[in-house]
Write a protein that holds these residues in place. Structure first.
Motif, PDB file in Angstrom:
ATOM      1  N   PHE A  44      42.729   7.855  52.981  1.00 24.41           N
ATOM      2  CA  PHE A  44      42.697   9.299  53.151  1.00 24.41           C
ATOM      3  C   PHE A  44      42.502  10.017  51.814  1.00 24.41           C
ATOM      4  O   PHE A  44      41.774  11.010  51.747  1.00 24.41           O
ATOM      5  CB  PHE A  44      43.954   9.813  53.870  1.00 24.41           C
ATOM      6  CG  PHE A  44      43.770   9.931  55.350  1.00 24.41           C
ATOM      7  CD1 PHE A  44      43.013  10.950  55.905  1.00 24.41           C
ATOM      8  CD2 PHE A  44      44.341   9.003  56.203  1.00 24.41           C
ATOM      9  CE1 PHE A  44      42.834  11.050  57.270  1.00 24.41           C
ATOM     10  CE2 PHE A  44      44.171   9.091  57.575  1.00 24.41           C
ATOM     11  CZ  PHE A  44      43.416  10.122  58.108  1.00 24.41           C
ATOM     12  N   ARG A  45      43.121   9.518  50.760  1.00 28.22           N
ATOM     13  CA  ARG A  45      42.902  10.134  49.437  1.00 28.22           C
ATOM     14  C   ARG A  45      41.424  10.081  49.066  1.00 28.22           C
ATOM     15  O   ARG A  45      40.856  11.060  48.589  1.00 28.22           O
ATOM     16  CB  ARG A  45      43.722   9.423  48.365  1.00 28.22           C
ATOM     17  CG  ARG A  45      45.155   9.821  48.307  1.00 28.22           C
ATOM     18  CD  ARG A  45      45.865   9.168  47.102  1.00 28.22           C
ATOM     19  NE  ARG A  45      47.271   9.379  47.190  1.00 28.22           N
ATOM     20  CZ  ARG A  45      47.895  10.467  46.736  1.00 28.22           C
ATOM     21  NH1 ARG A  45      47.204  11.420  46.171  1.00 28.22           N
ATOM     22  NH2 ARG A  45      49.188  10.584  46.862  1.00 28.22           N
ATOM     23  N   ASP A  46      40.816   8.926  49.273  1.00 27.08           N
ATOM     24  CA  ASP A  46      39.390   8.762  48.969  1.00 27.08           C
ATOM     25  C   ASP A  46      38.530   9.697  49.817  1.00 27.08           C
ATOM     26  O   ASP A  46      37.577  10.305  49.321  1.00 27.08           O
ATOM     27  CB  ASP A  46      38.951   7.314  49.180  1.00 27.08           C
ATOM     28  CG  ASP A  46      39.543   6.352  48.156  1.00 27.08           C
ATOM     29  OD1 ASP A  46      40.063   6.815  47.117  1.00 27.08           O
ATOM     30  OD2 ASP A  46      39.486   5.128  48.410  1.00 27.08           O
ATOM     31  N   LEU A  47      38.869   9.821  51.090  1.00 31.90           N
ATOM     32  CA  LEU A  47      38.108  10.688  51.990  1.00 31.90           C
ATOM     33  C   LEU A  47      38.237  12.158  51.579  1.00 31.90           C
ATOM     34  O   LEU A  47      37.240  12.884  51.527  1.00 31.90           O
ATOM     35  CB  LEU A  47      38.593  10.502  53.432  1.00 31.90           C
ATOM     36  CG  LEU A  47      37.844  11.270  54.507  1.00 31.90           C
ATOM     37  CD1 LEU A  47      36.374  10.858  54.573  1.00 31.90           C
ATOM     38  CD2 LEU A  47      38.514  11.063  55.852  1.00 31.90           C
ATOM     39  N   ILE A  48      39.433  12.591  51.265  1.00 40.66           N
ATOM     40  CA  ILE A  48      39.663  13.970  50.844  1.00 40.66           C
ATOM     41  C   ILE A  48      38.896  14.257  49.554  1.00 40.66           C
ATOM     42  O   ILE A  48      38.250  15.306  49.415  1.00 40.66           O
ATOM     43  CB  ILE A  48      41.172  14.248  50.668  1.00 40.66           C
ATOM     44  CG1 ILE A  48      41.870  14.209  52.034  1.00 40.66           C
ATOM     45  CG2 ILE A  48      41.418  15.578  49.964  1.00 40.66           C
ATOM     46  CD1 ILE A  48      43.381  14.111  51.957  1.00 40.66           C
ATOM     47  N   LYS A  53      33.922  17.037  47.225  1.00 40.87           N
ATOM     48  CA  LYS A  53      32.727  17.024  46.376  1.00 40.87           C
ATOM     49  C   LYS A  53      31.430  17.204  47.167  1.00 40.87           C
ATOM     50  O   LYS A  53      30.396  17.504  46.591  1.00 40.87           O
ATOM     51  CB  LYS A  53      32.666  15.707  45.597  1.00 40.87           C
ATOM     52  CG  LYS A  53      33.789  15.551  44.599  1.00 40.87           C
ATOM     53  CD  LYS A  53      33.723  14.194  43.926  1.00 40.87           C
ATOM     54  CE  LYS A  53      34.899  14.016  42.975  1.00 40.87           C
ATOM     55  NZ  LYS A  53      34.910  12.675  42.381  1.00 40.87           N
ATOM     56  N   ALA A  54      31.491  16.993  48.470  1.00 40.93           N
ATOM     57  CA  ALA A  54      30.288  17.061  49.303  1.00 40.93           C
ATOM     58  C   ALA A  54      30.085  18.499  49.794  1.00 40.93           C
ATOM     59  O   ALA A  54      30.984  19.095  50.388  1.00 40.93           O
ATOM     60  CB  ALA A  54      30.418  16.115  50.487  1.00 40.93           C
ATOM     61  N   ALA A  55      28.902  19.022  49.569  1.00 42.34           N
ATOM     62  CA  ALA A  55      28.608  20.415  49.913  1.00 42.34           C
ATOM     63  C   ALA A  55      28.739  20.701  51.403  1.00 42.34           C
ATOM     64  O   ALA A  55      29.101  21.807  51.789  1.00 42.34           O
ATOM     65  CB  ALA A  55      27.207  20.779  49.426  1.00 42.34           C
ATOM     66  N   HIS A  56      28.448  19.727  52.241  1.00 41.90           N
ATOM     67  CA  HIS A  56      28.450  19.972  53.682  1.00 41.90           C
ATOM     68  C   HIS A  56      29.554  19.217  54.419  1.00 41.90           C
ATOM     69  O   HIS A  56      29.388  18.852  55.580  1.00 41.90           O
ATOM     70  CB  HIS A  56      27.073  19.653  54.271  1.00 41.90           C
ATOM     71  CG  HIS A  56      26.047  20.646  53.855  1.00 41.90           C
ATOM     72  ND1 HIS A  56      24.951  20.305  53.111  1.00 41.90           N
ATOM     73  CD2 HIS A  56      25.973  21.980  54.050  1.00 41.90           C
ATOM     74  CE1 HIS A  56      24.239  21.390  52.875  1.00 41.90           C
ATOM     75  NE2 HIS A  56      24.841  22.413  53.435  1.00 41.90           N
ATOM     76  N   GLU A  75      31.518  16.604  58.889  1.00 43.29           N
ATOM     77  CA  GLU A  75      30.793  15.711  57.996  1.00 43.29           C
ATOM     78  C   GLU A  75      29.312  16.015  58.110  1.00 43.29           C
ATOM     79  O   GLU A  75      28.736  15.999  59.192  1.00 43.29           O
ATOM     80  CB  GLU A  75      31.060  14.251  58.356  1.00 43.29           C
ATOM     81  CG  GLU A  75      30.403  13.285  57.399  1.00 43.29           C
ATOM     82  CD  GLU A  75      30.797  11.843  57.663  1.00 43.29           C
ATOM     83  OE1 GLU A  75      30.509  11.000  56.794  1.00 43.29           O
ATOM     84  OE2 GLU A  75      31.380  11.549  58.719  1.00 43.29           O
ATOM     85  N   GLY A  76      28.714  16.317  56.967  1.00 40.80           N
ATOM     86  CA  GLY A  76      27.289  16.607  56.911  1.00 40.80           C
ATOM     87  C   GLY A  76      26.515  15.440  56.347  1.00 40.80           C
ATOM     88  O   GLY A  76      27.034  14.346  56.175  1.00 40.80           O
TER      89      GLY A  76
END
Length: 168
Positions: A44-48, A53-56, A75-76
């Motif tokens: 979950f830390r990695d996903l957050i 950092k991901a614009a979409h 999730e874009g």
């Protein structure tokens, strides 16, 4: 009930791991059975971190009295032909159903999408989850299709998955 909708933070990871596991055990409305595709605190830390950092991508949590009770995620894609759309999912602890948390998570998501050049939000929902289908329809989502006998429940019954989207 007083609750807050906010962006997920790295410090939420342990709670998110626990409530995701609990939610999976409380309902058949999601893709997983209890314990399947388990995500620990580090996952979950990695996903957050990646979502921040991901614009979409958008990862929201619902919190009441210092306790996380639900979350939603968009999730874009970085592909040019798909940058205009995101896939949305939501999960709330059963004890907190009926308090408007899902509606507010969805409202925050659609406002974010409208302000971030997202013109299509897609989601999937089991045919038996009529409350969610009505919620999505009220928010402007339309049925785009149906995957017949798409999910097989533990007792062997099959359910269809309804594909919905909101286009702006």
């Amino acid at each position: 009930m007083n609750y807050v909708i906010r962006l997920a933070r790295a410090g939420d990871a342990q709670s998110l791991s626990a409530i995701r596991l609990q939610i999976d055990a409380e309902t058949e409305n999601l893709d997983r059975e209890a314990g399947e595709d388990f995500m620990d605190e580090l996952a979950f830390r990695d996903l957050i971190e990646a979502d921040s950092k991901a614009a979409h991508n958008l990862f929201l949590v619902a919190e009441t009295e210092g306790k996380l009770v639900g979350f939603s995620r968009c999730e874009g894609s970085t592909l040019k032909r798909s940058k205009h759309k995101v896939t949305f999912g939501i999960a709330i602890l059963k004890t907190y159903w009926g308090f408007g948390i899902g509606s507010e998570l969805l409202q925050h998501t659609t406002q974010w999408a409208d302000g971030n050049d997202i013109t299509k939000i897609t989601l999937s929902v089991l045919e038996t989850n009529q409350k969610a289908i009505l919620l999505y329809q009220k928010a402007g989502f339309e049925v785009e299709g149906c995957l017949k006998n798409d999910k097989r429940l533990a007792e062997g019954n099959y359910l269809s998955t309804i594909l919905m989207s909101r286009n702006t």
